[in-house]
Design a protein around this motif. Sequence first.
Motif, PDB file in Angstrom:
ATOM      1  N   LEU A  74      -1.362   6.859   0.726  1.00  0.00           N
ATOM      2  CA  LEU A  74      -2.749   7.243   0.825  1.00  0.00           C
ATOM      3  C   LEU A  74      -2.733   8.627   1.822  1.00  0.00           C
ATOM      4  O   LEU A  74      -3.974   9.140   1.717  1.00  0.00           O
ATOM      5  N   HIS A  93     -10.587  -3.040  -1.196  1.00  0.00           N
ATOM      6  CA  HIS A  93     -10.093  -1.832  -1.653  1.00  0.00           C
ATOM      7  C   HIS A  93      -9.304  -1.762  -3.011  1.00  0.00           C
ATOM      8  O   HIS A  93      -8.824  -3.155  -3.346  1.00  0.00           O
ATOM      9  N   HIS A  94      -9.225  -0.793  -3.840  1.00  0.00           N
ATOM     10  CA  HIS A  94      -8.520  -0.874  -5.010  1.00  0.00           C
ATOM     11  C   HIS A  94      -7.771   0.346  -5.206  1.00  0.00           C
ATOM     12  O   HIS A  94      -8.157   1.407  -5.184  1.00  0.00           O
ATOM     13  N   PHE A  95      -6.442  -0.006  -5.361  1.00  0.00           N
ATOM     14  CA  PHE A  95      -5.286   1.128  -5.492  1.00  0.00           C
ATOM     15  C   PHE A  95      -4.877   1.188  -7.058  1.00  0.00           C
ATOM     16  O   PHE A  95      -4.059   0.061  -7.427  1.00  0.00           O
ATOM     17  N   HIS A 105      -5.645   6.846  -8.425  1.00  0.00           N
ATOM     18  CA  HIS A 105      -6.344   6.989  -7.368  1.00  0.00           C
ATOM     19  C   HIS A 105      -7.052   5.798  -6.659  1.00  0.00           C
ATOM     20  O   HIS A 105      -6.277   4.904  -7.235  1.00  0.00           O
ATOM     21  N   VAL A 106      -7.380   6.078  -5.549  1.00  0.00           N
ATOM     22  CA  VAL A 106      -7.863   4.790  -4.574  1.00  0.00           C
ATOM     23  C   VAL A 106      -9.325   4.726  -4.492  1.00  0.00           C
ATOM     24  O   VAL A 106     -10.024   6.197  -4.506  1.00  0.00           O
ATOM     25  N   THR A 129      -3.543  11.767   0.074  1.00  0.00           N
ATOM     26  CA  THR A 129      -4.536  11.896  -0.819  1.00  0.00           C
ATOM     27  C   THR A 129      -5.629  12.806  -0.143  1.00  0.00           C
ATOM     28  O   THR A 129      -5.420  13.023   0.984  1.00  0.00           O
ATOM     29  N   SER A 141      -6.391   2.548 -15.167  1.00  0.00           N
ATOM     30  CA  SER A 141      -7.125   2.841 -14.041  1.00  0.00           C
ATOM     31  C   SER A 141      -8.528   2.305 -14.350  1.00  0.00           C
ATOM     32  O   SER A 141      -8.687   1.768 -15.367  1.00  0.00           O
ATOM     33  N   HIS A 159       1.353   4.058  -2.760  1.00  0.00           N
ATOM     34  CA  HIS A 159       0.252   4.938  -3.321  1.00  0.00           C
ATOM     35  C   HIS A 159      -0.001   6.196  -2.289  1.00  0.00           C
ATOM     36  O   HIS A 159      -0.824   6.852  -2.562  1.00  0.00           O
ATOM     37  N   ILE A 176       0.914  -1.357  -0.126  1.00  0.00           N
ATOM     38  CA  ILE A 176      -0.175  -0.092   0.109  1.00  0.00           C
ATOM     39  C   ILE A 176       0.829   1.336   0.025  1.00  0.00           C
ATOM     40  O   ILE A 176       0.562   2.340  -0.686  1.00  0.00           O
ATOM     41  N   THR A 233     -11.888   2.734  -1.655  1.00  0.00           N
ATOM     42  CA  THR A 233     -12.103   2.155  -0.605  1.00  0.00           C
ATOM     43  C   THR A 233     -13.570   1.736  -0.476  1.00  0.00           C
ATOM     44  O   THR A 233     -14.558   2.475  -0.617  1.00  0.00           O
TER      45      THR A 233
END
Length: 424
Positions: free
Chosen positions: A177, A319-321, A325-326, A180, A285, A175, A172, A328
Motif C-alpha cells: 500500500l 477496505h478491499h485489497f 488496486h485497493v 501506491t 478485481s 499489496h 495487507i 478504502t
Amino acid sequence: MLDRSSTPLNALLRRRRPGHSLEAPFYTSPEIFAADIEAIFERTWVFVGVEPDVPEPGDALTVDIGANAILIVRDDDMAVRAFHNVCRHRGARLVHDEKTTVGNLVCRYHSWTYNLDGDLIHAEHMGGDFDPKCHGLKPVHVRSLEGLIFICLADEPPEDFAEMERAMAPYIAPHHLRDTKIAFQSDLIEEGNWKLVMENNRECYHCGANHPELTVPLFAHGFGFAPEELDEAERAEADRYAALVRSSHAEWEAAGIPSRMQEHLDDRISGFRTERLPLDGDGESHTMDTKAACRLPLGPFSSAKMGGLHFWTQPNSWHHFMGDHVVTFSAIPLSAGQTRVRTTWLVHKDAVEGVDYDLANLIEVWTATNAQDAELVGFCQKGAQSRAYEPGPYSPHTEMLVEKFCRWYIQRMSEHFDVARAAA
C-alpha cells in the motif's frame, strides 16, 4: 465527562435487546450523538486516511472528529505525525485546507510557527521569560498499519491495536500500500447516523436487491444465507462457492498469502474482521467484467486471481485489497443524522491513467454501490424518526455481523459511562 443523569442513555444501554436493531434515539438524538463522539470516537483507534494521502515531506491532511481538529503531516524524516490542529497561542486553527503542502506550520493569526515535528520555532514579542519548548503542538496518537493511518484522541489509547497489527500486517503487506498512489478520492455525505452507515456495511442481506454492480464480482453466498430456503440449484451453487473458498485459501496460503478468516468484531476494543474471498467470473478485481482494472499489479503475485481481501475495523472503516488496486472507506460522523463516507481508490504508484488504467472502469462498481447504500441509509434514518419505529429482529443467517457491531457499540458505551447491563 458528559452528564447522563437527565437523559435516557443509561436506560437505553441497559435494556438493549440482543439480536435486534437499536432503539430510535441511538440514531436520532443529538445528545446520544455527543456521547458517541466522547465514548467511541475520542477513545478508540479511528481510521482517517492512507499514507499516500501524505506522500512527501510537508504534505498535510486535516480531519475533524466531532469538535476536534486533527492535522496529519509527513515530516522531513518521512515519518507520519499527527497533532491537534490548534495553535498554542490563542487556539486558532493552523491548517485550513483539507490537503496541502507546507514548509513549516504557520498560524495565520499571529504567525506563530511550528516545524513538522510540532516544535514551536518562532513566536515574536513574547518576552524573555517565554519558553517555546513549553508551547509545541499537542500530539495525537497515530499508527500506520501497513499504510492505513489510524489516530486515537485518548490520553491512553487502547493497547490492543498492536494485536490487530500483528494479525493484519501479513494480510495487507503483500499489496504494498505504501507504494501506491491515489487514483481517485470521493466524499459522500450520507443522510444517516454513523451507526446506520456501519450496520449497512456489515451485511449483504440487501445486496441482491440493491447492488447489481457489486454482485457481479462478489458471490451472492459470500456473506450468509439461510440453507433451508435454498432450492436444489441454489444449494449446488452455495456448495460450489464453499469449495472454491477452501481451495482458494489453500492455494493462496501455500503461496505465502494469508487468506483465512480472522474475526474479533465484538471481543476487542480494536475490533476487526478479515478474509480473502474469491471473486466471480474472471475473478481478478472489483470491476464490471471482473478483470483487473489496472495493468500494473500491486505486488509480486503469482496470479492475477488473488481474490478480494476485506478488512473491517471498529468503529468506522472497511477496505478491499485486490491484486491490482485497493479501495478504502472511512465513515466520519458529522451530526446525529449525517455521516461523511470517504472512498479512496489506490493503484500502483507508477500507473498512468489512460495507459495502465481507465478511471471510469476503476471506480464504477463502488461509485454505484456507495450511492445505493447512501439512499438505503437515508431510508433508515427517516424511518427511525417515525413514531412507528421499533427495533426489528436481525436475520441470524445474514445479519450476524450487524449484531456484533451493535454488541461492540453497546459494550464500549456501557463501559465508558459505567452502565451495568440488565440481565437479558
